[in-house]
Design an enzyme around this catalytic site. Structure first.
Site, PDB file in Angstrom:
ATOM      1  N   ASP A 189       0.841  -1.205   0.000  1.00  0.00           N
ATOM      2  CA  ASP A 189       0.000   0.000   0.000  1.00  0.00           C
ATOM      3  C   ASP A 189       0.876   1.254   0.000  1.00  0.00           C
ATOM      4  O   ASP A 189       0.576   2.239  -0.674  1.00  0.00           O
ATOM      5  CB  ASP A 189      -0.924  -0.010   1.228  1.00  0.00           C
ATOM      6  CG  ASP A 189      -1.798  -1.252   1.248  1.00  0.00           C
ATOM      7  OD1 ASP A 189      -2.382  -1.580   0.204  1.00  0.00           O
ATOM      8  OD2 ASP A 189      -1.874  -1.911   2.306  1.00  0.00           O
ATOM      9  N   HIS A 216      -5.437  -3.599   5.512  1.00  0.00           N
ATOM     10  CA  HIS A 216      -5.064  -3.916   4.132  1.00  0.00           C
ATOM     11  C   HIS A 216      -6.248  -4.486   3.354  1.00  0.00           C
ATOM     12  O   HIS A 216      -6.214  -5.628   2.911  1.00  0.00           O
ATOM     13  CB  HIS A 216      -3.872  -4.887   4.105  1.00  0.00           C
ATOM     14  CG  HIS A 216      -3.470  -5.241   2.701  1.00  0.00           C
ATOM     15  ND1 HIS A 216      -2.925  -4.338   1.822  1.00  0.00           N
ATOM     16  CD2 HIS A 216      -3.583  -6.389   1.999  1.00  0.00           C
ATOM     17  CE1 HIS A 216      -2.708  -4.911   0.659  1.00  0.00           C
ATOM     18  NE2 HIS A 216      -3.107  -6.167   0.734  1.00  0.00           N
TER      19      HIS A 216
HETATM   20  N1  LIG Z   1      -0.344  -8.399   1.920  1.00  0.00           N
HETATM   21  C1  LIG Z   1      -0.387  -7.994   0.666  1.00  0.00           C
HETATM   22  O1  LIG Z   1      -0.188  -6.810   0.372  1.00  0.00           O
HETATM   23  C2  LIG Z   1      -0.681  -8.952  -0.437  1.00  0.00           C
HETATM   24  C3  LIG Z   1      -1.110 -10.225  -0.159  1.00  0.00           C
HETATM   25  N2  LIG Z   1      -1.357 -11.117  -1.158  1.00  0.00           N
HETATM   26  C4  LIG Z   1      -1.798 -12.458  -0.775  1.00  0.00           C
HETATM   27  O2  LIG Z   1      -0.697 -13.359  -0.811  1.00  0.00           O
HETATM   28  C5  LIG Z   1      -1.189 -14.703  -0.966  1.00  0.00           C
HETATM   29  C6  LIG Z   1      -0.397 -15.459  -2.023  1.00  0.00           C
HETATM   30  O3  LIG Z   1      -0.596 -14.883  -3.283  1.00  0.00           O
HETATM   31  P1  LIG Z   1       0.082 -15.527  -4.599  1.00  0.00           P
HETATM   32  O4  LIG Z   1       1.507 -15.812  -4.342  1.00  0.00           O
HETATM   33  O5  LIG Z   1      -0.290 -14.682  -5.737  1.00  0.00           O
HETATM   34  O6  LIG Z   1      -0.714 -16.916  -4.691  1.00  0.00           O
HETATM   35  P2  LIG Z   1      -0.242 -18.272  -5.424  1.00  0.00           P
HETATM   36  O7  LIG Z   1      -1.433 -19.164  -5.480  1.00  0.00           O
HETATM   37  O8  LIG Z   1       0.448 -17.942  -6.692  1.00  0.00           O
HETATM   38  O9  LIG Z   1       0.831 -18.874  -4.432  1.00  0.00           O
HETATM   39  C7  LIG Z   1       0.511 -19.329  -3.170  1.00  0.00           C
HETATM   40  C8  LIG Z   1       1.435 -20.449  -2.807  1.00  0.00           C
HETATM   41  O10 LIG Z   1       1.087 -20.897  -1.501  1.00  0.00           O
HETATM   42  C9  LIG Z   1       1.238 -22.290  -1.498  1.00  0.00           C
HETATM   43  N3  LIG Z   1       0.492 -22.910  -0.406  1.00  0.00           N
HETATM   44  C10 LIG Z   1      -0.806 -23.228  -0.341  1.00  0.00           C
HETATM   45  N4  LIG Z   1      -1.069 -23.833   0.826  1.00  0.00           N
HETATM   46  C11 LIG Z   1       0.087 -23.886   1.507  1.00  0.00           C
HETATM   47  C12 LIG Z   1       0.457 -24.400   2.767  1.00  0.00           C
HETATM   48  N5  LIG Z   1      -0.426 -24.983   3.563  1.00  0.00           N
HETATM   49  N6  LIG Z   1       1.749 -24.294   3.130  1.00  0.00           N
HETATM   50  C13 LIG Z   1       2.640 -23.688   2.328  1.00  0.00           C
HETATM   51  N7  LIG Z   1       2.358 -23.192   1.128  1.00  0.00           N
HETATM   52  C14 LIG Z   1       1.090 -23.299   0.727  1.00  0.00           C
HETATM   53  C15 LIG Z   1       0.767 -22.737  -2.862  1.00  0.00           C
HETATM   54  O11 LIG Z   1       1.232 -24.047  -3.172  1.00  0.00           O
HETATM   55  C16 LIG Z   1       1.349 -21.666  -3.737  1.00  0.00           C
HETATM   56  O12 LIG Z   1       2.626 -22.016  -4.218  1.00  0.00           O
HETATM   57  C17 LIG Z   1      -2.683 -14.558  -1.286  1.00  0.00           C
HETATM   58  O13 LIG Z   1      -3.425 -14.799  -0.124  1.00  0.00           O
HETATM   59  C18 LIG Z   1      -2.812 -13.097  -1.704  1.00  0.00           C
HETATM   60  O14 LIG Z   1      -4.099 -12.593  -1.518  1.00  0.00           O
HETATM   61  C19 LIG Z   1      -1.152 -10.803  -2.470  1.00  0.00           C
HETATM   62  C20 LIG Z   1      -0.699  -9.528  -2.793  1.00  0.00           C
HETATM   63  C21 LIG Z   1      -0.488  -8.505  -1.828  1.00  0.00           C
HETATM   64  O1  LIG Z   2      -5.712  -7.384  -4.001  1.00  0.00           O
HETATM   65  C1  LIG Z   2      -5.361  -8.537  -3.688  1.00  0.00           C
HETATM   66  O2  LIG Z   2      -6.123  -9.493  -3.599  1.00  0.00           O
HETATM   67  C2  LIG Z   2      -3.922  -8.738  -3.358  1.00  0.00           C
HETATM   68  C3  LIG Z   2      -3.492  -7.671  -2.450  1.00  0.00           C
HETATM   69  O3  LIG Z   2      -3.681  -7.715  -1.266  1.00  0.00           O
HETATM   70  C4  LIG Z   2      -2.972  -6.440  -3.066  1.00  0.00           C
HETATM   71  O4  LIG Z   2      -2.580  -6.441  -4.240  1.00  0.00           O
HETATM   72  O5  LIG Z   2      -2.933  -5.429  -2.355  1.00  0.00           O
END
Ligand SMILES: NC(=O)C1=CN([C@@H]2O[C@H](COP(=O)(O)OP(=O)(O)OC[C@H]3O[C@@H](n4cnc5c(N)ncnc54)[C@H](O)[C@@H]3O)[C@@H](O)[C@H]2O)C=CC1
Ligand SMILES: O=C([O-])CC(=O)C(=O)O
Length: 352
Positions: A189, A216
């Site tokens: 953010d 967030h």
């Molecule tokens: N805090 C923030 O600003 C942001 C948060 N996110 C969040 O981050 C998370 C991941 O996003 P992406 O990497 O795009 O998803 P993705 O689906 O590409 O990757 C997630 C990974 O987590 C793994 N996974 C699933 N269950 C698991 C477990 N029990 N133990 C270990 N690994 C496990 C999967 O195998 C996969 O490799 C989502 O919840 C998303 O909403 C995404 C962007 C910004």
């Molecule tokens: O928007 C989403 O789902 C992933 C996230 O948290 C971000 O990009 O800020």
């Protein structure tokens, strides 16, 4: 080591089974090397094979403060580990696949970064991810409580407004909770706010610093445009445009990716920027100040994102919100309403 031993060692390294996975003799060698290598911090990434996890692992492998990098996932950890381990940077990389290897992945870690869990598709809110991600975060945090209860935790998995309270409850149950070491990552953010504000001001984003407080998700993301550095002022239209764009930044990416996930590359960048600041704090550097979603008494809510000072023990000081203008005061009330529900949802998931 004589020439034969060296050749045997190189041959072993070339063998396909020689991906540095937990349990093999290569791990022992890696351990030896790690001991002989540059001093640094031990970092684990949980969810390392995902859209965020992979670029995050690559960037952490490039961080000179990291001496050991553990990559854990339930799929494809060996592949990502083999790939990243070929980078000629200092950190020793080891891979860990699936629940039976979780404890080995976590033992001895100084910092644990968690991007594990499902991402949004168009039309979903972050809260729609709760059902799946709450259980994932619970399991991973139980592992942290068992194996590295003193590690700093950077929690990325959504919905952050609920997953951080979940993690806190898991640690409380285990008797290991230290609020100074649990940080929800809201750095993206701030990164977005710096970028969008710089565009409006015609500045280089690296010169701009925007505090973003609250949480967030949607209206809980509250950029304090009255506190931008360098000092500046915005018209009402600019304020409304910027606030909305920052609040909807995640949705902008989700829609553009059209079903292929949410922000991964900018998130990996933000996560590394934040993790690097946590490690510098751990090292004892002065004046490390960033925004994060943490346990807090700044408002009546038990968790809130504000600027915090990071140090050897994690969050060492939590800053007040500072003077808000009328627009921000209205935004704060709206943010608190939604945030209260998300926090409660996380807490009751564990206490139920
Ligand atoms: N805090 C923030 O600003 C942001 C948060 N996110 C969040 O981050 C998370 C991941 O996003 P992406 O990497 O795009 O998803 P993705 O689906 O590409 O990757 C997630 C990974 O987590 C793994 N996974 C699933 N269950 C698991 C477990 N029990 N133990 C270990 N690994 C496990 C999967 O195998 C996969 O490799 C989502 O919840 C998303 O909403 C995404 C962007 C910004
Ligand atoms: O928007 C989403 O789902 C992933 C996230 O948290 C971000 O990009 O800020």
């Amino acid at each position: 080591m004589d020439a034969n031993q060296r050749i045997a060692r190189i041959a072993a390294h070339l063998h396909p089974s020689n991906v540095q996975m937990e349990g093999g003799s290569v791990l022992e060698r890696a351990n030896c090397r790690a001991k002989g290598g540059a001093p640094g911090f031990k970092v684990a990434i949980l969810g390392a094979a995902g859209g965020i996890g992979q670029p995050l692992a690559m960037l952490m492998k490039m961080n000179p403060l990291v001496s050991v990098l553990h990559l854990y996932d339930v799929v494809n950890a060996p592949g990502v580990t083999a790939d990243i381990s070929h980078m000629d940077t200092g950190a020793v990389v080891r891979g860990f696949l699936g629940q039976p290897q979780l404890d080995a992945a976590l033992t001895g870690m100084d910092l644990v970064i968690i991007p594990a869990g499902v991402p949004r598709k168009p039309g979903m809110t972050r809260d729609d991810l709760f059902k799946i991600n709450a259980g994932i975060v619970k399991t991973l945090c139980e592992g942290i409580a068992r194996c590295c209860p003193n590690a700093i935790v950077n929690l990325i998995s959504n919905p952050v407004n609920s997953t951080v309270p979940i993690a806190a409850e898991v640690f409380k149950k285990a008797g290991t909770y230290d609020p100074k070491r649990l940080l929800g990552v809201t750095m993206l953010d701030v990164v977005r706010a710096n970028t969008f504000v710089a565009e409006v001001l015609g500045l280089d984003p690296r010169e701009v610093s925007v505090p973003v407080v609250g949480g967030h998700a949607g209206v809980t993301i509250l950029p304090l445009l009255s506190q931008v550095k360098p000092p500046c002022s915005f018209t009402k239209e600019e304020t409304e445009y910027l606030t909305k764009r920052i609040q909807d930044g995640g949705t902008e990416v989700v829609q553009a990716k059209a079903g292929a996930g949410s922000a991964t590359l900018s998130m990996a960048y933000a996560a590394v920027k934040f993790a690097d600041r946590c490690l510098k704090g751990l090292r004892g550097d002065a004046d490390i100040v960033e925004c994060a979603f943490i346990e807090s008494r700044v408002t009546e809510l038990p968790f809130f994102a504000t600027r915090v000072r990071l140090g050897r023990t994690g969050v060492e000081e939590i800053y007040q919100l500072g003077p808000l203008n009328e627009y921000e005061r209205v935004g704060l009330e709206e943010a608190k309403k939604e945030l209260a529900e998300s926090i409660e949802k996380g807490v009751s998931f564990i206490r139920k």
